[in-house]
Design a protein around this motif. Structure first.
Motif, PDB file in Angstrom:
ATOM      1  N   ARG A   1      42.195  48.487  47.308  1.00 34.58           N
ATOM      2  CA  ARG A   1      42.407  48.397  45.859  1.00 34.58           C
ATOM      3  C   ARG A   1      42.702  49.768  45.301  1.00 34.58           C
ATOM      4  O   ARG A   1      42.039  50.739  45.616  1.00 34.58           O
ATOM      5  CB  ARG A   1      41.188  47.807  45.189  1.00 34.58           C
ATOM      6  CG  ARG A   1      41.033  46.338  45.540  1.00 34.58           C
ATOM      7  CD  ARG A   1      40.017  45.715  44.682  1.00 34.58           C
ATOM      8  NE  ARG A   1      40.532  45.688  43.326  1.00 34.58           N
ATOM      9  CZ  ARG A   1      40.429  44.664  42.507  1.00 34.58           C
ATOM     10  NH1 ARG A   1      39.817  43.603  42.904  1.00 34.58           N
ATOM     11  NH2 ARG A   1      40.896  44.710  41.293  1.00 34.58           N
ATOM     12  N   ASP A   2      43.695  49.818  44.465  1.00 36.77           N
ATOM     13  CA  ASP A   2      44.119  51.069  43.860  1.00 36.77           C
ATOM     14  C   ASP A   2      43.576  51.123  42.433  1.00 36.77           C
ATOM     15  O   ASP A   2      44.038  50.387  41.554  1.00 36.77           O
ATOM     16  CB  ASP A   2      45.649  51.139  43.866  1.00 36.77           C
ATOM     17  CG  ASP A   2      46.178  52.451  43.344  1.00 36.77           C
ATOM     18  OD1 ASP A   2      45.371  53.370  43.111  1.00 36.77           O
ATOM     19  OD2 ASP A   2      47.398  52.560  43.171  1.00 36.77           O
ATOM     20  N   ALA A   3      42.596  51.981  42.194  1.00 35.58           N
ATOM     21  CA  ALA A   3      41.993  52.092  40.866  1.00 35.58           C
ATOM     22  C   ALA A   3      43.021  52.581  39.850  1.00 35.58           C
ATOM     23  O   ALA A   3      42.994  52.173  38.691  1.00 35.58           O
ATOM     24  CB  ALA A   3      40.802  53.032  40.907  1.00 35.58           C
ATOM     25  N   GLY A   4      43.937  53.431  40.274  1.00 34.29           N
ATOM     26  CA  GLY A   4      44.969  53.925  39.374  1.00 34.29           C
ATOM     27  C   GLY A   4      45.864  52.802  38.884  1.00 34.29           C
ATOM     28  O   GLY A   4      46.255  52.766  37.719  1.00 34.29           O
ATOM     29  N   ARG A   5      46.171  51.871  39.761  1.00 34.50           N
ATOM     30  CA  ARG A   5      47.007  50.728  39.378  1.00 34.50           C
ATOM     31  C   ARG A   5      46.293  49.883  38.337  1.00 34.50           C
ATOM     32  O   ARG A   5      46.882  49.439  37.354  1.00 34.50           O
ATOM     33  CB  ARG A   5      47.325  49.889  40.612  1.00 34.50           C
ATOM     34  CG  ARG A   5      48.171  48.663  40.304  1.00 34.50           C
ATOM     35  CD  ARG A   5      48.486  47.890  41.591  1.00 34.50           C
ATOM     36  NE  ARG A   5      49.378  46.797  41.332  1.00 34.50           N
ATOM     37  CZ  ARG A   5      48.987  45.547  41.075  1.00 34.50           C
ATOM     38  NH1 ARG A   5      47.705  45.252  41.084  1.00 34.50           N
ATOM     39  NH2 ARG A   5      49.875  44.603  40.839  1.00 34.50           N
ATOM     40  N   GLU A   6      45.016  49.671  38.560  1.00 34.80           N
ATOM     41  CA  GLU A   6      44.235  48.872  37.623  1.00 34.80           C
ATOM     42  C   GLU A   6      44.192  49.536  36.246  1.00 34.80           C
ATOM     43  O   GLU A   6      44.326  48.869  35.222  1.00 34.80           O
ATOM     44  CB  GLU A   6      42.815  48.703  38.180  1.00 34.80           C
ATOM     45  CG  GLU A   6      42.076  47.546  37.574  1.00 34.80           C
ATOM     46  CD  GLU A   6      40.810  47.221  38.346  1.00 34.80           C
ATOM     47  OE1 GLU A   6      39.764  47.113  37.704  1.00 34.80           O
ATOM     48  OE2 GLU A   6      40.894  47.095  39.577  1.00 34.80           O
ATOM     49  N   ASP A   7      44.043  50.855  36.225  1.00 33.45           N
ATOM     50  CA  ASP A   7      44.042  51.588  34.955  1.00 33.45           C
ATOM     51  C   ASP A   7      45.399  51.487  34.260  1.00 33.45           C
ATOM     52  O   ASP A   7      45.470  51.320  33.037  1.00 33.45           O
ATOM     53  CB  ASP A   7      43.688  53.058  35.182  1.00 33.45           C
ATOM     54  CG  ASP A   7      42.228  53.249  35.573  1.00 33.45           C
ATOM     55  OD1 ASP A   7      41.413  52.325  35.331  1.00 33.45           O
ATOM     56  OD2 ASP A   7      41.905  54.321  36.121  1.00 33.45           O
ATOM     57  N   ARG A   8      46.472  51.574  35.052  1.00 32.33           N
ATOM     58  CA  ARG A   8      47.816  51.467  34.459  1.00 32.33           C
ATOM     59  C   ARG A   8      48.036  50.078  33.874  1.00 32.33           C
ATOM     60  O   ARG A   8      48.600  49.927  32.783  1.00 32.33           O
ATOM     61  CB  ARG A   8      48.892  51.755  35.506  1.00 32.33           C
ATOM     62  CG  ARG A   8      49.017  53.216  35.867  1.00 32.33           C
ATOM     63  CD  ARG A   8      50.254  53.480  36.694  1.00 32.33           C
ATOM     64  NE  ARG A   8      50.384  52.635  37.875  1.00 32.33           N
ATOM     65  CZ  ARG A   8      49.872  52.907  39.062  1.00 32.33           C
ATOM     66  NH1 ARG A   8      49.181  54.026  39.248  1.00 32.33           N
ATOM     67  NH2 ARG A   8      50.041  52.093  40.077  1.00 32.33           N
ATOM     68  N   LEU A   9      47.590  49.050  34.583  1.00 29.09           N
ATOM     69  CA  LEU A   9      47.743  47.686  34.082  1.00 29.09           C
ATOM     70  C   LEU A   9      46.938  47.478  32.800  1.00 29.09           C
ATOM     71  O   LEU A   9      47.402  46.833  31.858  1.00 29.09           O
ATOM     72  CB  LEU A   9      47.303  46.678  35.143  1.00 29.09           C
ATOM     73  CG  LEU A   9      48.228  46.517  36.329  1.00 29.09           C
ATOM     74  CD1 LEU A   9      47.588  45.611  37.376  1.00 29.09           C
ATOM     75  CD2 LEU A   9      49.578  45.978  35.912  1.00 29.09           C
ATOM     76  N   LYS A  10      45.738  48.024  32.771  1.00 23.51           N
ATOM     77  CA  LYS A  10      44.898  47.894  31.585  1.00 23.51           C
ATOM     78  C   LYS A  10      45.551  48.585  30.387  1.00 23.51           C
ATOM     79  O   LYS A  10      45.576  48.039  29.279  1.00 23.51           O
ATOM     80  CB  LYS A  10      43.519  48.509  31.848  1.00 23.51           C
ATOM     81  CG  LYS A  10      42.513  48.238  30.740  1.00 23.51           C
ATOM     82  CD  LYS A  10      41.195  48.940  30.983  1.00 23.51           C
ATOM     83  CE  LYS A  10      40.468  48.368  32.169  1.00 23.51           C
ATOM     84  NZ  LYS A  10      39.109  48.926  32.318  1.00 23.51           N
TER      85      LYS A  10
END
Length: 52
Positions: free
Chosen positions: A11-20
């Motif tokens: 899981r990419d935490a950066g991706r999740e932050d970008r999506l949020k």
């Protein structure tokens, strides 16, 4: 036998932050568009909605 992880990619935490952030920006944009439509309709149109 060696077990493979259930997910092929970690899981990419950066991706999740970008999506949020994208979701938040999209919601803000949609709210601004709705407010602009309400203002463009004018107060007379808002009063006439209830009378139909």
């Amino acid at each position: 036998m060696e077990q493979k992880p259930t997910s092929s990619k970690p899981r990419d935490a950066g991706r999740e932050d970008r999506l949020k952030a994208a979701l938040k920006a999209n919601l803000a944009r949609r709210k601004a568009q709705a407010r602009a439509r309400d203002r463009a309709a004018g107060p007379d149109d808002a009063d006439n909605k209830d009378k139909d």
